[in-house]
Design a protein around this motif. Structure first.
Motif, PDB file in Angstrom:
ATOM      1  N   THR A 160       9.904 -16.143 -13.187  1.00 20.72           N
ATOM      2  CA  THR A 160      10.367 -17.507 -12.964  1.00 20.72           C
ATOM      3  C   THR A 160      10.442 -17.766 -11.471  1.00 20.72           C
ATOM      4  OG1 THR A 160      11.692 -17.417 -14.991  1.00 20.72           O
ATOM      5  CG2 THR A 160      12.206 -19.170 -13.401  1.00 20.72           C
ATOM      6  N   ALA A 161       9.859 -18.860 -11.018  1.00 23.97           N
ATOM      7  CA  ALA A 161       9.925 -19.245  -9.614  1.00 23.97           C
ATOM      8  C   ALA A 161      11.279 -19.882  -9.321  1.00 23.97           C
ATOM      9  CB  ALA A 161       8.804 -20.221  -9.293  1.00 23.97           C
ATOM     10  N   PRO A 162      11.702 -19.885  -8.073  1.00 22.33           N
ATOM     11  CA  PRO A 162      12.964 -20.555  -7.720  1.00 22.33           C
ATOM     12  C   PRO A 162      12.935 -22.019  -8.145  1.00 22.33           C
ATOM     13  CG  PRO A 162      12.169 -19.233  -5.881  1.00 22.33           C
ATOM     14  CD  PRO A 162      11.073 -19.246  -6.899  1.00 22.33           C
ATOM     15  N   ALA A 163      14.039 -22.494  -8.686  1.00 29.94           N
ATOM     16  CA  ALA A 163      14.120 -23.874  -9.142  1.00 29.94           C
ATOM     17  C   ALA A 163      14.535 -24.823  -8.026  1.00 29.94           C
ATOM     18  CB  ALA A 163      15.113 -23.978 -10.302  1.00 29.94           C
ATOM     19  N   ARG A 164      15.109 -24.285  -6.951  1.00 34.48           N
ATOM     20  CA  ARG A 164      15.611 -25.138  -5.878  1.00 34.48           C
ATOM     21  C   ARG A 164      14.669 -25.126  -4.679  1.00 34.48           C
ATOM     22  NH1 ARG A 164      18.374 -22.820  -1.505  1.00 34.48           N
ATOM     23  NH2 ARG A 164      18.616 -20.543  -1.552  1.00 34.48           N
ATOM     24  N   SER A 165      14.842 -26.087  -3.803  1.00 33.63           N
ATOM     25  CA  SER A 165      14.123 -26.108  -2.538  1.00 33.63           C
ATOM     26  C   SER A 165      14.937 -25.383  -1.475  1.00 33.63           C
ATOM     27  CB  SER A 165      13.866 -27.548  -2.089  1.00 33.63           C
ATOM     28  OG  SER A 165      12.954 -28.190  -2.955  1.00 33.63           O
ATOM     29  N   PHE A 166      14.245 -24.843  -0.491  1.00 33.97           N
ATOM     30  CA  PHE A 166      14.884 -24.100   0.587  1.00 33.97           C
ATOM     31  C   PHE A 166      14.735 -24.846   1.906  1.00 33.97           C
ATOM     32  CE2 PHE A 166      13.670 -20.963  -2.566  1.00 33.97           C
ATOM     33  CZ  PHE A 166      14.743 -20.087  -2.600  1.00 33.97           C
ATOM     34  N   ALA A 167      15.646 -24.567   2.810  1.00 32.98           N
ATOM     35  CA  ALA A 167      15.392 -24.894   4.208  1.00 32.98           C
ATOM     36  C   ALA A 167      14.218 -24.047   4.674  1.00 32.98           C
ATOM     37  CB  ALA A 167      16.636 -24.615   5.049  1.00 32.98           C
ATOM     38  N   VAL A 168      13.604 -24.401   5.782  1.00 35.12           N
ATOM     39  CA  VAL A 168      12.425 -23.685   6.261  1.00 35.12           C
ATOM     40  C   VAL A 168      12.654 -23.193   7.692  1.00 35.12           C
ATOM     41  CG1 VAL A 168       9.959 -23.852   6.794  1.00 35.12           C
ATOM     42  CG2 VAL A 168      10.891 -25.027   4.789  1.00 35.12           C
ATOM     43  N   GLY A 169      12.377 -21.923   7.887  1.00 29.79           N
ATOM     44  CA  GLY A 169      12.384 -21.350   9.221  1.00 29.79           C
ATOM     45  C   GLY A 169      10.961 -21.115   9.693  1.00 29.79           C
TER      46      GLY A 169
END
Length: 322
Positions: free
Chosen positions: A52-61
């Motif tokens: 399962t892929a992450p369901a949420r979005s992330f901040a980006v570095g």
């Protein structure tokens, strides 16, 4: 094919590729037919297990790696990655990495381009849970000498950079230590970078690669002898491409013996849909994200969403054999 003939064909096809090649000023040119592999009723399954892929979005570095292959091929690499903190906003330089282990995507720019040209797309991949590493090639990037034949050396550049990026997972003190899913890797690229990406699955097969995304690419110089374990491929090509004929990209797609799909942008040119935010980029971005979620995380629900993402707004059609 002779080395001189290969150079001439690559120069004709790719001279205006990348950011500068989207002007529509490239002359038409005859290109050799690419033999298609015979159609098969069954294709081998990809090797990434179900997940399962992450369901949420992330901040980006974002960070830079200063690499050099063999001492005479400088390869600065821009790395975008999921970062800690709230999602949204610009990529933050050297931000702390988010918790988790994230698949790696190696991205190759087009002739006369640089990784930052594709930042809108690549940061969306990072926000979806992927570490994206993009080398700046020594002879085909903007401001370099423009030696088109050097495209044939770029698959080895990408493999070298991949080795160095994956090593960060075990490097004491590195911000990405313990954050990389080193067994789940894809390659992607645009135009000359698409040639580079095809080469990573043919003449320069890198067995660590589990999937590929080819934007406006062709097989000149690297061939269509796809080899190794099954690695799903997604092709994205504008039907009005003025640099790399749509038919040339389609012929390479036809030769792929693995699970595959082709997203065809009915009004798409050589690459503006990758470089400028808008409806076409959203279709490309959402479709490629779901493909990567499926091929690198093993997310079956993401695979089911691909056709709907591709069909949004009637901008593209999808030939789907995934």
């Amino acid at each position: 094919m002779s080395r001189r003939r290969t150079a001439a064909l690559l120069a004709t096809t790719l001279l205006t590729a990348g950011l500068a090649g989207c002007s529509g000023q490239a002359p038409a040119a005859d290109r050799p037919d690419v033999p298609a592999a015979p159609a098969t009723s069954a294709t081998p399954a990809p090797r990434v297990p179900a997940g399962t892929a992450p369901a949420r979005s992330f901040a980006v570095g974002v960070r830079q790696l200063k690499l050099n292959r063999d001492g005479d091929r400088p390869l600065p690499v821009t790395v975008w990655y999921p970062a800690a903190g709230p999602a949204g906003g610009e990529a933050e330089r050297s931000a702390p990495a988010a918790d988790g282990r994230f698949p790696v995507v190696m991205f190759s720019h087009g002739l006369g381009g640089r990784p930052d040209d594709y930042a809108v797309l690549l940061t969306r991949w990072a926000a979806a849970g992927f570490v994206v590493a993009a080398p700046t090639f020594p002879h085909t990037s903007r401001g370099a000498d423009g030696n088109v034949l050097d495209v044939l050396n770029q698959p080895a550049d990408v493999s070298y950079a991949l080795t160095r990026v994956l090593a960060l997972d075990g490097e004491d003190g590195d911000p990405l230590r313990g954050r990389l899913a080193t067994d789940r890797v894809a390659a992607a690229g645009h135009s000359a970078g698409g040639v580079t990406t095809v080469g990573l699955f043919t003449a320069g097969r890198d067995d660590r690669l589990d999937a590929g995304v080819v934007f406006a690419g062709t097989s000149l110089g690297v061939g269509t002898a796809f080899a190794g374990a099954a690695a799903p491929q997604l092709f994205v090509h504008g039907e009005r491409d003025e640099v790399v004929d749509y038919a040339a990209g389609r012929a390479v797609y036809d030769a792929v013996p693995w699970p595959k799909a082709m997203l065809s942008l009915s009004k798409g040119d050589h690459g503006r849909a990758l470089l400028t935010d808008g409806a076409a980029l959203r279709v490309v971005s959402d479709t490629t994200v779901e493909f990567l979620r499926w091929s690198l995380y093993g997310d079956a629900a993401a695979k089911r969403r691909i056709p709907a993402d591709a069909a949004r707004d009637g901008l593209a059609t999808l030939d789907n054999h995934l």
